[in-house]
Motif scaffolding. Structure first.
Motif, PDB file in Angstrom:
ATOM      1  N   ALA A 193       0.702  -1.248   0.028  1.00  0.00           N
ATOM      2  CA  ALA A 193      -0.154   0.548   0.044  1.00  0.00           C
ATOM      3  C   ALA A 193       0.590   1.401   0.055  1.00  0.00           C
ATOM      4  CB  ALA A 193      -0.932   0.022   1.105  1.00  0.00           C
ATOM      5  N   LYS A 194       1.938   1.551   0.598  1.00  0.00           N
ATOM      6  CA  LYS A 194       2.910   2.363   0.669  1.00  0.00           C
ATOM      7  C   LYS A 194       3.686   2.397  -0.943  1.00  0.00           C
ATOM      8  CE  LYS A 194       3.544   3.566   5.269  1.00  0.00           C
ATOM      9  NZ  LYS A 194       3.531   5.302   5.432  1.00  0.00           N
ATOM     10  N   LYS A 195       3.942   1.533  -1.663  1.00  0.00           N
ATOM     11  CA  LYS A 195       4.336   1.324  -2.484  1.00  0.00           C
ATOM     12  C   LYS A 195       3.738   1.969  -3.491  1.00  0.00           C
ATOM     13  CE  LYS A 195       6.751  -1.326  -6.213  1.00  0.00           C
ATOM     14  NZ  LYS A 195       7.247  -2.964  -6.493  1.00  0.00           N
ATOM     15  N   HIS A 196       2.241   1.970  -3.161  1.00  0.00           N
ATOM     16  CA  HIS A 196       1.334   2.386  -4.493  1.00  0.00           C
ATOM     17  C   HIS A 196       0.438   2.923  -4.212  1.00  0.00           C
ATOM     18  CE1 HIS A 196       2.167  -2.146  -5.700  1.00  0.00           C
ATOM     19  NE2 HIS A 196       2.229  -1.642  -7.052  1.00  0.00           N
ATOM     20  N   ASN A 197       0.786   3.712  -3.413  1.00  0.00           N
ATOM     21  CA  ASN A 197      -0.073   4.778  -2.198  1.00  0.00           C
ATOM     22  C   ASN A 197      -1.321   4.751  -2.120  1.00  0.00           C
ATOM     23  OD1 ASN A 197       0.456   7.412  -1.494  1.00  0.00           O
ATOM     24  ND2 ASN A 197      -0.246   8.229  -3.420  1.00  0.00           N
ATOM     25  N   LEU A 198      -2.157   3.539  -2.102  1.00  0.00           N
ATOM     26  CA  LEU A 198      -3.490   3.360  -1.587  1.00  0.00           C
ATOM     27  C   LEU A 198      -3.694   3.564  -0.337  1.00  0.00           C
ATOM     28  CD1 LEU A 198      -2.902  -0.059  -3.843  1.00  0.00           C
ATOM     29  CD2 LEU A 198      -4.068   2.102  -4.337  1.00  0.00           C
ATOM     30  N   GLU A 199      -5.117   3.895   0.014  1.00  0.00           N
ATOM     31  CA  GLU A 199      -5.380   4.725   1.388  1.00  0.00           C
ATOM     32  C   GLU A 199      -4.278   4.702   2.211  1.00  0.00           C
ATOM     33  OE1 GLU A 199      -8.679   1.666   2.478  1.00  0.00           O
ATOM     34  OE2 GLU A 199      -7.628   0.685   1.342  1.00  0.00           O
ATOM     35  N   THR A 200      -3.139   5.223   1.832  1.00  0.00           N
ATOM     36  CA  THR A 200      -2.118   6.050   2.835  1.00  0.00           C
ATOM     37  C   THR A 200      -2.558   7.536   3.360  1.00  0.00           C
ATOM     38  OG1 THR A 200      -1.060   6.863   0.774  1.00  0.00           O
ATOM     39  CG2 THR A 200      -1.133   4.486   1.769  1.00  0.00           C
ATOM     40  N   GLY A 201      -3.250   7.902   2.961  1.00  0.00           N
ATOM     41  CA  GLY A 201      -4.051   9.320   3.957  1.00  0.00           C
ATOM     42  C   GLY A 201      -4.455   9.374   5.200  1.00  0.00           C
ATOM     43  N   GLU A 202      -4.749  10.613   5.526  1.00  0.00           N
ATOM     44  CA  GLU A 202      -4.951  10.688   7.207  1.00  0.00           C
ATOM     45  C   GLU A 202      -6.113   9.942   7.017  1.00  0.00           C
ATOM     46  OE1 GLU A 202      -3.922  12.147  10.040  1.00  0.00           O
ATOM     47  OE2 GLU A 202      -1.750  12.119   9.049  1.00  0.00           O
ATOM     48  N   LYS A 203      -6.765   9.614   7.881  1.00  0.00           N
ATOM     49  CA  LYS A 203      -8.053   8.658   8.317  1.00  0.00           C
ATOM     50  C   LYS A 203      -8.607   9.331   9.729  1.00  0.00           C
ATOM     51  CE  LYS A 203      -6.236   4.984   5.783  1.00  0.00           C
ATOM     52  NZ  LYS A 203      -5.980   3.192   5.905  1.00  0.00           N
ATOM     53  N   GLU A 204      -9.791   9.021   9.457  1.00  0.00           N
ATOM     54  CA  GLU A 204     -10.777   9.297  10.958  1.00  0.00           C
ATOM     55  C   GLU A 204     -10.206   8.141  12.566  1.00  0.00           C
ATOM     56  OE1 GLU A 204     -15.371   9.887  12.473  1.00  0.00           O
ATOM     57  OE2 GLU A 204     -14.457   9.618  10.465  1.00  0.00           O
ATOM     58  N   LYS A 205     -10.252   9.267  13.018  1.00  0.00           N
ATOM     59  CA  LYS A 205      -9.259   8.243  14.616  1.00  0.00           C
ATOM     60  C   LYS A 205     -10.299   7.557  15.213  1.00  0.00           C
ATOM     61  CE  LYS A 205      -6.069  11.270  15.947  1.00  0.00           C
ATOM     62  NZ  LYS A 205      -5.132  12.351  16.605  1.00  0.00           N
ATOM     63  N   ILE A 206     -10.330   6.320  15.839  1.00  0.00           N
ATOM     64  CA  ILE A 206     -11.549   5.339  16.172  1.00  0.00           C
ATOM     65  C   ILE A 206     -11.752   6.134  17.470  1.00  0.00           C
ATOM     66  CG2 ILE A 206     -11.490   3.010  16.786  1.00  0.00           C
ATOM     67  CD1 ILE A 206      -9.162   2.652  15.123  1.00  0.00           C
ATOM     68  N   THR A 207     -12.682   6.074  17.614  1.00  0.00           N
ATOM     69  CA  THR A 207     -12.986   6.918  19.563  1.00  0.00           C
ATOM     70  C   THR A 207     -13.509   5.376  20.343  1.00  0.00           C
ATOM     71  OG1 THR A 207     -15.218   6.667  18.328  1.00  0.00           O
ATOM     72  CG2 THR A 207     -14.282   8.881  18.413  1.00  0.00           C
ATOM     73  N   LEU A 208     -13.057   5.391  21.519  1.00  0.00           N
ATOM     74  CA  LEU A 208     -13.305   4.349  22.342  1.00  0.00           C
ATOM     75  C   LEU A 208     -15.414   3.819  22.282  1.00  0.00           C
ATOM     76  CD1 LEU A 208     -12.151   2.164  24.621  1.00  0.00           C
ATOM     77  CD2 LEU A 208     -12.932   4.272  26.642  1.00  0.00           C
ATOM     78  N   LYS A 209     -15.689   4.358  22.229  1.00  0.00           N
ATOM     79  CA  LYS A 209     -16.973   4.536  21.606  1.00  0.00           C
ATOM     80  C   LYS A 209     -17.500   3.393  20.671  1.00  0.00           C
ATOM     81  CE  LYS A 209     -21.487   5.948  21.989  1.00  0.00           C
ATOM     82  NZ  LYS A 209     -22.724   7.747  21.917  1.00  0.00           N
ATOM     83  N   GLU A 210     -16.669   3.867  19.323  1.00  0.00           N
ATOM     84  CA  GLU A 210     -16.793   3.523  18.140  1.00  0.00           C
ATOM     85  C   GLU A 210     -16.541   1.946  18.439  1.00  0.00           C
ATOM     86  OE1 GLU A 210     -16.080   4.028  13.470  1.00  0.00           O
ATOM     87  OE2 GLU A 210     -14.847   5.311  15.180  1.00  0.00           O
ATOM     88  N   PHE A 211     -14.829   2.032  18.851  1.00  0.00           N
ATOM     89  CA  PHE A 211     -14.906   0.154  19.141  1.00  0.00           C
ATOM     90  C   PHE A 211     -15.468  -0.651  19.852  1.00  0.00           C
ATOM     91  CE2 PHE A 211     -11.726  -2.280  21.360  1.00  0.00           C
ATOM     92  CZ  PHE A 211     -11.193  -2.966  20.780  1.00  0.00           C
ATOM     93  N   MET A 212     -15.944  -0.220  21.083  1.00  0.00           N
ATOM     94  CA  MET A 212     -16.943  -0.661  22.064  1.00  0.00           C
ATOM     95  C   MET A 212     -18.192  -1.217  21.232  1.00  0.00           C
ATOM     96  SD  MET A 212     -15.024  -1.513  24.587  1.00  0.00           S
ATOM     97  CE  MET A 212     -15.839  -2.432  25.360  1.00  0.00           C
TER      98      MET A 212
END
Length: 427
Positions: A193-212
């Motif tokens: 993914a790094k080499k081909h620049n696939l989904e390497t941008g900034e992403k929304e952070k995971i919240t504790l509520k979302e994870f749980m």
């Protein structure tokens, strides 16, 4: 003469693409035709005897549980959980592919079922994200190879039954190698993914509520392998009874807790179970008769003498077996190979001082790798037919994955602690 004729007929039937079960039945019949020692009724007796076994019910039960899980909404919940835990990584959707195979392996026990499901669900989404169709297809095929060694893998049950090896120990032995394969493929996806620049941008952070929230939805499914292994380890139930528990668990999830499985879907799932189980059991019956003849002709003993006479090192033994199984896996379906080859290898393990539990994991991984290669790789054809990928494109893209899988198989063969650590502690 009779044995030679049987093997020649079997090879011819393989080459003309006769279904495996019928190829075994016909070739075994040829042996009885050329010998006066047995009547043809012995073939039927051996086939029936091969499936007349309580431990084999575990296969039917776990197949049923895996199919029922597909109708309970488990897949969607596991997919959501995999998306959450892999979100920060480059190549997020490809990482989901790897993690989902590992998680679902503990539920379905079938690599073909997982490969087919993810080819339909994930590959189209990966293509939309910029991944090539061939890479997405090969990744899906490669990650499905984790499934057979994650409990309750059907291959583990078959090997344990045929080789008279503890299924509970095999279940435990497959956990660390399965996790190691998962991490190896995730590392490769990271750099790809790094080499081909696939989904390497900034992403929304995971919240504790979302994870749980996602964990709460997935936890009931994740508990199933723990219940199975724990119950077997502490003597609460056998591997066969664990299969029945898994079916009951799937029914409770689908009909009572999630309430996403209707009676109509339940009937459809049971019909699907009958078709799948029947196809496996007829192969086991035919393979049992074939293996009985090989034992009668002392083929395992002769092969053991040949191997021990020419190969002295256990490490060299693993390398030779790896090459042999990769070739076999190209031509013969994995379940058939387990039934035919397990009785041949078990006597060799004693001579080389190799634990049959350790060898079983190595054996199943090597056979699984062959399903990614031509001319008859079952996983390759399954995924390509669903995604519309050309076989030649699949082959070109598959080399890095084959190298990773072969190196992983060799490491597992050379370092017994990877497979035997958990069984040695818990048993």
């Amino acid at each position: 003469m009779a044995l030679t004729a049987m093997l020649v007929v079997l090879l011819i039937l393989f080459l003309i693409n006769v279904p495996i079960a019928f190829a075994l039945i016909v070739s075994t019949s040829v042996y009885f035709f050329f010998t006066d020692s047995f009547v043809m009724a012995v073939l039927v007796q051996r086939m029936i005897g091969g499936i007349e076994s309580i431990p084999l019910l575990a296969i039917v039960f776990f197949i049923t549980a895996g199919i029922l899980m597909n109708y309970t909404g488990i897949t969607a919940r596991m997919l959501k959980f995999a998306e959450i835990i892999t979100r920060p990584l480059p190549g997020g959707l490809a990482q989901v592919n790897v993690v989902l195979s590992t998680l679902m392996g503990g539920l379905s026990g079938s690599n073909i079922a997982d490969a087919a499901m993810q080819s339909k669900v994930l590959v189209p989404e990966m293509v939309k994200k910029g991944y090539s169709k061939s890479f997405s297809t090969v990744l899906t095929a490669a990650t499905s190879l984790i499934t057979p060694i994650i409990p309750p893998g059907i291959a583990l049950i078959m090997y344990g039954y045929v080789g008279n090896v503890s299924i509970g120990k095999l279940f435990l032995a497959g956990i660390l190698p399965g996790v190691a394969l998962c991490l190896s493929l995730m590392v490769y996806v990271y750099f790809y993914a790094k080499k081909h620049n696939l989904e390497t941008g900034e992403k929304e952070k995971i919240t504790l509520k979302e994870f749980m929230a996602s964990f709460k939805d997935a936890i009931l499914a994740l508990l199933l392998p723990i219940i199975i292994i724990g119950g077997i380890r502490f003597g609460i139930f056998s591997a066969t009874e664990a299969g029945a528990i898994a079916v009951l668990y799937a029914l409770v999830l689908g009909l009572v807790i999630y309430r996403e499985m209707s009676i109509k879907q339940l009937i459809r799932a049971l019909i699907e179970t009958v078709h799948t189980a029947a196809s496996i059991l007829i192969i086991i019956g035919a393979g049992s008769a074939f293996a009985w003849i090989l034992t009668l002709e002392q083929v395992p003993q002769k092969m053991t003498a040949f191997m021990v006479g020419n190969i002295s090192s256990p490490l060299l033994f693993f390398i030779v077996v790896l090459v042999f199984l990769l070739i076999v896996g190209m031509f013969i379906e994995g379940n058939v190979s387990i039934i035919i080859l397990t009785p041949l290898f078990i006597p060799m393990l004693i001579q080389y001082g190799v634990d049959p539990v350790h060898f079983g994991i190595f054996f199943i991984i090597c056979l699984s790798i062959g399903t990614l290669t031509p001319p008859l790789g079952t996983i390759m054809f399954t995924t390509c037919s669903i995604t519309g990928t050309k076989i030649e494109d699949f082959i070109k893209e598959s080399w890095p994955f084959l190298i990773i899988l072969i190196l992983a198989a060799l490491l597992i063969g050379f370092i017994p602690q990877i497979t035997m650590w958990l069984p040695s502690i818990l048993f």
